[in-house]
Design a protein around this motif. Structure first.
Motif, short mmCIF file in Angstrom:
data_model
loop_
_atom_site.label_atom_id
_atom_site.label_comp_id
_atom_site.label_asym_id
_atom_site.label_seq_id
_atom_site.Cartn_x
_atom_site.Cartn_y
_atom_site.Cartn_z
N GLN A 131 0.83 -1.20 0.00
CA GLN A 131 0.00 0.00 0.00
C GLN A 131 0.87 1.25 0.00
OE1 GLN A 131 -3.28 0.09 2.76
NE2 GLN A 131 -3.35 -2.14 2.95
N GLU A 132 0.22 2.38 -0.22
CA GLU A 132 0.93 3.65 -0.14
C GLU A 132 1.34 3.93 1.31
OE1 GLU A 132 -2.12 6.13 -1.60
OE2 GLU A 132 -1.64 5.84 -3.71
N SER A 133 2.51 4.53 1.47
CA SER A 133 2.97 4.97 2.80
C SER A 133 3.76 6.26 2.60
CB SER A 133 3.83 3.89 3.47
OG SER A 133 4.27 4.34 4.74
N PRO A 134 3.10 7.33 2.15
CA PRO A 134 3.82 8.54 1.76
C PRO A 134 4.43 9.31 2.91
CG PRO A 134 1.46 8.92 1.68
CD PRO A 134 1.64 7.46 1.95
N TYR A 135 3.99 9.01 4.16
CA TYR A 135 4.41 9.84 5.28
C TYR A 135 5.34 9.11 6.26
CZ TYR A 135 0.63 12.53 3.30
OH TYR A 135 -0.18 13.21 2.42
N MET A 136 5.88 7.96 5.85
CA MET A 136 6.86 7.25 6.67
C MET A 136 6.25 6.88 8.02
SD MET A 136 10.82 8.42 7.27
CE MET A 136 11.14 8.92 5.60
N LEU A 137 5.00 6.45 8.03
CA LEU A 137 4.31 6.14 9.28
C LEU A 137 3.86 4.69 9.38
CD1 LEU A 137 2.32 9.47 9.70
CD2 LEU A 137 4.06 8.57 11.25
N MET A 138 4.43 3.84 8.52
CA MET A 138 4.14 2.42 8.57
C MET A 138 5.45 1.63 8.56
SD MET A 138 0.87 1.79 8.65
CE MET A 138 -0.58 2.86 8.57
N VAL A 139 5.53 0.64 9.41
CA VAL A 139 6.68 -0.25 9.43
C VAL A 139 6.25 -1.61 8.90
CG1 VAL A 139 8.17 -1.59 10.98
CG2 VAL A 139 8.01 0.88 11.24
N ALA A 140 7.08 -2.17 8.02
CA ALA A 140 6.86 -3.52 7.50
C ALA A 140 8.21 -4.17 7.30
CB ALA A 140 6.08 -3.47 6.18
N ASP A 141 8.22 -5.50 7.15
CA ASP A 141 9.47 -6.21 6.94
C ASP A 141 9.95 -6.07 5.51
OD1 ASP A 141 9.48 -7.01 9.54
OD2 ASP A 141 8.93 -9.10 9.15
N VAL A 142 11.27 -6.16 5.34
CA VAL A 142 11.86 -6.25 4.01
C VAL A 142 11.37 -7.55 3.37
CG1 VAL A 142 14.05 -6.49 2.76
CG2 VAL A 142 13.86 -4.90 4.68
N ALA A 143 11.15 -7.53 2.06
CA ALA A 143 10.67 -8.72 1.35
C ALA A 143 11.61 -9.91 1.60
CB ALA A 143 10.57 -8.43 -0.14
N LYS A 144 11.03 -11.09 1.74
CA LYS A 144 11.81 -12.29 2.02
C LYS A 144 12.93 -12.49 1.01
CE LYS A 144 9.71 -14.25 5.64
NZ LYS A 144 10.44 -14.52 6.91
N ALA A 145 12.64 -12.21 -0.25
CA ALA A 145 13.63 -12.43 -1.31
C ALA A 145 14.83 -11.50 -1.17
CB ALA A 145 12.98 -12.25 -2.67
N LYS A 146 14.67 -10.40 -0.45
CA LYS A 146 15.75 -9.43 -0.28
C LYS A 146 16.50 -9.62 1.05
CE LYS A 146 14.31 -7.44 -4.09
NZ LYS A 146 15.04 -7.62 -5.35
N GLN A 147 15.98 -10.48 1.93
CA GLN A 147 16.60 -10.68 3.23
C GLN A 147 17.83 -11.58 3.13
OE1 GLN A 147 13.78 -12.14 6.13
NE2 GLN A 147 12.36 -10.42 5.84
N ILE A 148 18.73 -11.41 4.08
CA ILE A 148 19.91 -12.27 4.20
C ILE A 148 19.76 -13.04 5.51
CG2 ILE A 148 22.42 -12.35 4.48
CD1 ILE A 148 22.55 -9.75 2.88
N ALA A 149 19.74 -14.36 5.41
CA ALA A 149 19.56 -15.20 6.60
C ALA A 149 20.76 -15.07 7.53
CB ALA A 149 19.35 -16.65 6.19
#
Length: 613
Positions: free
Chosen positions: A477-495
């Motif tokens: 979704q849109e988050s134009p105001y830097m007011l939502m936290v979510a995880d980095v996509a699994k494909a971009k994570q480093i275990a």
């Protein structure tokens, strides 16, 4: 019709101007006075709003103040009487200030505004909204919703600390309140104080510290300090606190519960204990907020939620509300704290008090214009100001500015970026930002220690092209105001390796978590801003050019200031900060500056120039 809204005399004073329902201008006083969280009468912010609209005070139809001083005074007296004879020292300190200044704020405001226009009818044109009404209005009226539940959570207004309103069209009805001294905002501030950070500014640090710890004390807090019902309503055990009658937030009973004394403010003794305390109060806050939002969604059957008040700046909790799914849509006021009360007071006067119709433009995200509501500077003016300051710069074309900035980012250079109108609210959103390459494993530490001069654990936010957000983050979704936290996509994570998993606290800081380590927190989360070409075309163009070079549509984005300093406003502010830090480049309008080109004599020491925040 023009309504000027103001907030003042507590912290983060501000002014906002609405004309026929359109938000023309809004700014915090601190950006002009250079005094962090300036609580004074917002004379410079008012002057800016009038100048932006090209009007005089005589052209303003109403002025709206964001709270009611008499109700605050009533709460102060009743609180001291309730706890008497305890707290006489605090009472003795507070009462003379109230009697001299705050109790007669209406007369004070009249006198201040008569300086702008001696003939204005202040007796009839000066309006007062209630504090939580102003917060709620700031969230509902600019939102894209015709109907919404509006939840406001903060320290305290007049009496309310948590409130619920129902907004429909141009009306908003306050339906529920929790009253002082029972306050989720003050509870969080108490733990901010206990962990050694400054109340009313250090709450961000507690939220940023929380992922380094475990919520070991959550049950202890909920069993002893706060009683939370299933619907999210709550009461605090006031025997643990000192904010009603004393000059501190907590007392010895509070410290004894956790087995350690209050940490000395910003000392060097940050321990795993403090990280676990931060994780625990964050978990408690999320528990309370989720119980509230779930019960409100069930009770009112409305799919939209608006949030305001200082607690609404807790973007970790906001992200959990969104993913919880009790409400389909969530909109958070970007100036959710007291500064936003200026806008809410103006909106309350325009829609609720005067009954003007509300029109929602479905072609736009909301009515905030990306929150770019502050001053901007013309190119010629920028050049004159920089030359007068002694800056060495090159004037480039629009394409050259885009390409040179993207090249500098790709070369791991830290860039001060000042473009267009200044943001309204505490977040830098690509108007007054420091930007850099998020792929750099050293960038978080470099920016914290050499540019921001702040604690190394504090995370940086990613600004991502709106069209690419779902590929890089678990957020669609849109988050134009830097007011939502979510995880980095699994494909971009480093275990993490088993050895890395065994690390504790700050030891985790230098372990790369993803392909964009500079903006990935220790728990794989990120405080996301989506960049939109409609509201910030130049920032969108630069990050697009960076993506062309690197395949990465993300930029580090942190506010253009050092810790303890307000975000820069003018070209002079930006140049001083550039010369007082280890920023590599400065880009203002079409002016491109390199640190190595500047006069060594103009270098400043910004490391200790401002008080700790």
């Amino acid at each position: 019709m023009r309504i000027l809204g103001i907030s003042a005399f507590y912290h983060d004073s501000a002014a906002a101007l609405i004309e026929d329902g359109v938000i023309l201008a809004a700014a915090q006083e601190e950006r002009f006075t250079r005094k962090k969280h300036d609580p004074g009468f917002p004379s410079k912010a008012i002057e800016y709003c009038l100048e932006e609209a090209k009007i005089n005070m005589a052209d303003v139809d109403y002025v709206a103040f964001y709270d009611k001083p008499f109700l605050k005074f009533e709460r102060l007296l009743e609180t001291y009487l309730s706890f008497a004879p305890r707290g006489f020292r605090s009472f003795k300190t507070a009462i003379p200030v109230w009697l001299k200044e705050k109790l007669f704020q209406k007369d004070f405001l009249r006198k201040e505004f008569k300086k702008y226009d001696p003939d204005f009818d202040w007796m009839n044109k000066l309006l007062f909204a209630e504090h939580h009404q102003s917060h709620a209005a700031s969230a509902f009226y600019p939102s894209p919703f015709e109907e919404a539940v509006v939840l406001t959570m903060d320290g305290v207004g007049e009496w309310a600390t948590t409130s619920v309103a129902i907004g429909r069209s141009n009306k908003m009805e306050m339906v529920k309140e929790i009253h002082f001294p029972h306050s989720l905002g003050l509870l969080y501030s108490a733990f901010t104080y206990y962990t050694g950070f400054r109340v009313n500014s250090g709450e961000y640090k507690v939220m940023g510290l929380a992922p380094y710890g475990e919520p070991k004390y959550k049950d202890l807090i909920m069993d002893n300090i706060i009683d939370v019902k299933e619907d999210g309503s709550f009461r605090l055990d006031m025997s643990y606190f000192n904010y009603c009658t004393g000059l501190t937030m907590t007392n010895d009973k509070f410290a004894n519960l956790f087995g350690k004394p209050v940490r000395g403010r910003d000392g060097d003794d940050l321990e795993q204990f403090h990280m676990d305390i931060a994780a625990s109060i964050q978990a408690v806050t999320e528990e309370v907020v989720l119980r509230l939002t779930r019960s409100l969604a069930e009770e009112y059957g409305i799919k939209n939620l608006c949030l305001a008040g200082g607690v609404a700046l807790n973007c970790v909790a906001n992200g959990k509300i969104l993913r919880d799914g009790a409400f389909e849509n969530i909109w958070v006021q970007p100036a959710a704290g007291d500064a936003g009360g200026a806008l809410g007071a103006a909106a309350t006067a325009y829609y609720h008090h005067l009954g003007n119709n509300r029109h929602i433009d479905t072609t736009k995200m909301d009515a905030m214009s990306g929150s770019y509501l502050g001053p901007a500077y013309e190119q010629k003016d920028i050049e004159v100001r920089l030359a007068k300051a002694g800056a060495i710069f090159t004037v480039l074309s629009d394409d050259e500015i885009t390409n040179s900035t993207a090249d500098a980012m790709a070369s791991e250079r830290a860039i001060g970026w000042m473009q267009g109108r200044m943001e309204f609210g505490p977040r830098a959103l690509g108007g007054r930002s420091i930007i850099a390459d998020p792929r750099s494993p050293k960038m978080q530490k470099t920016l914290n220690l050499k540019v921001k001069y702040r604690e190394s654990f504090r995370p940086f936010a990613p600004s991502v092209l709106a069209e690419d957000v779902g590929e890089w983050f678990q957020h669609d979704q849109e988050s134009p105001y830097m007011l939502m936290v979510a995880d980095v996509a699994k494909a971009k994570q480093i275990a993490m390796s088993e050895e890395q998993k065994s690390l504790f606290g700050i030891e985790k800081l230098n372990v790369p978590r993803s392909e964009i380590p500079a903006v990935t927190h220790v728990d794989y989360s990120a405080r996301i801003q989506t960049i939109h070409a409609e509201t910030n075309p130049r920032f969108h163009a630069v990050v697009s050019a960076f993506k062309q070079r690197t395949g990465c549509p993300v930029s580090v984005n942190t506010s253009f200031n050092v810790r303890g300093e307000p975000i820069v406003n003018t070209p002079e502010d930006a140049f001083r900060c550039f010369m007082g830090t280890e920023l590599d480049n400065l880009v203002i309008g079409n002016c491109f500056l390199k640190k190595e080109d500047q006069d060594e004599k103009l270098k400043l020491d910004y490391k200790n120039a401002f008080e700790l925040d």
